[in-house]
Design an enzyme around this catalytic site. Structure first.
Site, PDB file in Angstrom:
ATOM      1  N   CYS A  47       0.511   2.728  -4.131  1.00  0.00           N
ATOM      2  CA  CYS A  47       1.807   3.374  -4.255  1.00  0.00           C
ATOM      3  C   CYS A  47       3.406   3.024  -3.649  1.00  0.00           C
ATOM      4  CB  CYS A  47       1.861   4.741  -3.556  1.00  0.00           C
ATOM      5  SG  CYS A  47       1.313   5.909  -5.280  1.00  0.00           S
ATOM      6  N   CYS A  57       4.413   2.888  -9.079  1.00  0.00           N
ATOM      7  CA  CYS A  57       3.471   4.695  -7.943  1.00  0.00           C
ATOM      8  C   CYS A  57       4.993   4.818  -7.032  1.00  0.00           C
ATOM      9  CB  CYS A  57       2.758   5.724  -8.674  1.00  0.00           C
ATOM     10  SG  CYS A  57       1.355   4.366  -7.233  1.00  0.00           S
TER      11      CYS A  57
END
Lengths: 282, 285
Positions: free
Chosen positions: B125, B206
């Site tokens: 992420c 993400c």
């Protein structure tokens, strides 16, 4: 895309025989792939080069005792893979491999030893035969601490000599002025194998850049310490030279990115992009 | 009737013998000539009718494609990201099988499913970097910020970057002479590959993602670019909360587009409709 090495290797159970990392797995595939890539994408005009023949010439050292490999064992390999280097584009260096790679831009801005075929195929790799067996040693390989005539050092000695001989026009040298052992190692690849092989009739002048780590110590600069030794040596050899501290173009790449000098501090992305963009304008 | 009455009397016995022999020689020679002519014509016709490969507008497959693919895969999995465990031989095979012996204008996403499965990779992420018309700069950025990933820093992107490839329906060989350009057909194997890989790359992203856009062209955000067509629309609002855009311009030139320009406004609109926060920074002062 230039490759970038990561730290880490296999955790071995038995203590390693030598002090350096072992042979890279799939050495042949990596070698052939890099050779093919170099010829297909970077220098397609060199299509007479035969990667299989170059590999065959290289791999003779993999059959020799890992402490008995001489630079001359790479003669045929060099012979088959050598090619011209564009004038004024040679970039020599000591103690700043990653910065040089970044600045050279894959051979577009400058052509360092890692950007010629006989340097590129071995860049960041290690290889050696086992001490008492015919197979390759994947656990460890000798460095200069173990023995002088090891396969990797002899390779770089041989490649360095050729690179220096084929360099012409303005020669550039990037040194690390924050290195405690000296910006110009008086015993090193540049000093022992490259400087002696610069061709007086092909070289117009030599430009030295002494770079310092961001926030790091300015241990040596132009005209000081070991840099002065280099300057005097070049003068004695009859070369015209100049020296610049923290050459601007390189500093732009270096700015705000201490990680290039193995520092781990977080950088600001934004000024970095500005710096990169400004360098891209050159 | 005496058959010998009409025998031609043209000179001596010898002369008559030579001319007969000459006629035979001439006849044989002519016959051979005809045979050669027929062979040449046939050769030309046959050669033209079934060429080794079809001719396209785009440049041919990269020389030594297989060796480069294999070498790059090993370099990536051993030196760049040794934490990935991948069988490079299988990857090379899946890559080749995706397009070999197929009509180079018939590519579909299904062709690449085995390859994408083998090369599946999760980017952490907050580490995804998109780019549009800023490829060199984006790669320089991830070269120094080593934990960030552009598409070309993932295994499959790394392997395929700058390469071209295509085959032929009638042949099991790679076509090194030419490959279809987008003008020839949009469902060529290279375009389909990058569209699919870009889609997956965006779907898997993400946290906060970034994009580098080019403020020295009139539309920094181009709806027809891969970023505009594929990646923006593949971001998952459940996973991506912010897209941070950097609009960078050539130093010393007046910017053609900025964060307040209309193209960036379009991007902002698209993202707000998808519930993704948009921030923008530019370097022109």
């Amino acid at each position: 895309m230039p490759l970038q090495p990561r730290a880490g290797g296999a955790a071995g159970a038995a203590p390693a025989r030598w002090s350096g990392p072992g042979t890279v797995p799939q050495l042949q595939s990596v070698f052939l792939g890099r050779c093919a890539e170099f010829l297909a994408l970077l220098r397609p005009e060199l299509r007479d080069k035969n990667c299989t023949a170059i590999w065959e010439a290289f791999k003779v050292v993999l059959e020799k005792d890992p402490c008995s490999v001489l630079p001359s064992d790479y003669d045929l390999f060099i012979n088959l893979s050598r090619h011209s280097i564009p004038r004024d584009k040679s970039l020599f260096w000591e103690n700043n491999h990653l910065l040089v790679t970044s600045f050279a831009e894959n051979g577009h801005r400058f052509v360092s030893l890692s950007n010629v075929l006989y340097g590129m195929v071995g860049d960041f790799l290690t290889w050696c035969r086992q001490k008492n067996d015919s197979g390759l040693d994947y656990q460890s390989c000798p460095t200069s601490e173990d023995c002088e005539n090891n396969p990797v050092d002899s390779y770089w000695k041989s490649a360095s000599v050729q690179y220096a001989k084929d360099s012409s026009g303005v020669i550039h040298v990037m040194l690390n002025g924050s290195e405690p052992t000296g910006a110009y190692p008086v015993k090193g690849f540049f000093a022992d194998f490259e400087v002696p092989n610069l061709q007086k009739d092909k070289v117009t002048r030599i430009e030295i850049w002494v770079m310092h780590e961001i926030g790091g110590p300015k241990l040596e600069s132009c005209g000081e310490g070991s840099v002065k030794i280099l300057e005097e040596r070049l003068e004695k050899m009859g070369f015209q030279y100049s020296c610049i501290d923290d050459y601007q173009a390189v500093a732009s790449v270096q700015r705000e990115v201490p990680s290039l000098y193995a520092g781990q501090s977080v950088s600001f992305i934004f000024p970095l992009l500005v710096a990169l963009a400004s360098v891209a304008q050159m | 009737m005496a058959s010998h009455r009409f025998r031609v009397v043209s000179g001596s016995e010898n002369e008559a013998f030579c001319s007969k022999r000459a006629k035979i020689c001439l006849g044989v020679f002519l016959g051979l000539l005809v045979l050669v002519a027929v062979a040449v014509v046939l050769g030309i016709l046959l050669g033209r009718r079934s060429p080794k490969h079809q001719q396209w507008d785009g440049k041919g497959s990269t020389a030594n494609f297989r060796e480069i693919v294999l070498g790059r895969c090993y370099t990536y999995t051993q030196l760049v990201h040794p934490e990935l465990s991948t069988d490079c031989r299988k990857i090379e095979k899946a890559f080749i099988n995706a397009f070999i012996s197929k009509d180079p204008c018939s590519a579909t996403e299904e062709d690449y499913v085995p390859l994408l499965k083998l090369g599946d990779q999760t980017v952490p992420c907050d580490k995804t970097v998109f780019w549009s018309k800023t490829k060199e700069l984006a790669h320089q950025y991830t070269w120094v910020q080593r934990e960030m990933f552009t598409l070309e820093n993932t295994l499959l992107g790394y392997i395929a970057d700058d390469l071209s490839w295509c085959g032929d329906a009638d042949s099991s060989e790679i076509n090194h002479e030419s490959c279809p350009s987008r003008r020839n057909c949009s469902s060529n194997f290279v375009s389909v590959f990058w569209n699919l890989l870009s889609k997956r790359f965006a779907e898997n992203a993400c946290g906060m993602v970034q994009v580098l856009l080019n403020g020295s062209i009139s539309n920094a955000f181009d709806k027809n670019s891969t970023f505009g067509r594929v990646e923006v629309h593949s971001l998952q609002p459940t996973k991506v909360h912010t897209l941070q855009a950097w609009v960078v311009q050539d130093i010393g030139k007046t910017p053609r587009d900025t964060c307040s320009g209309s193209s960036l406004n379009d991007l902002k609109l698209i993202l707000s409709r998808r519930n993704i926060k948009f921030t923008c920074q530019e370097n022109y002062r």
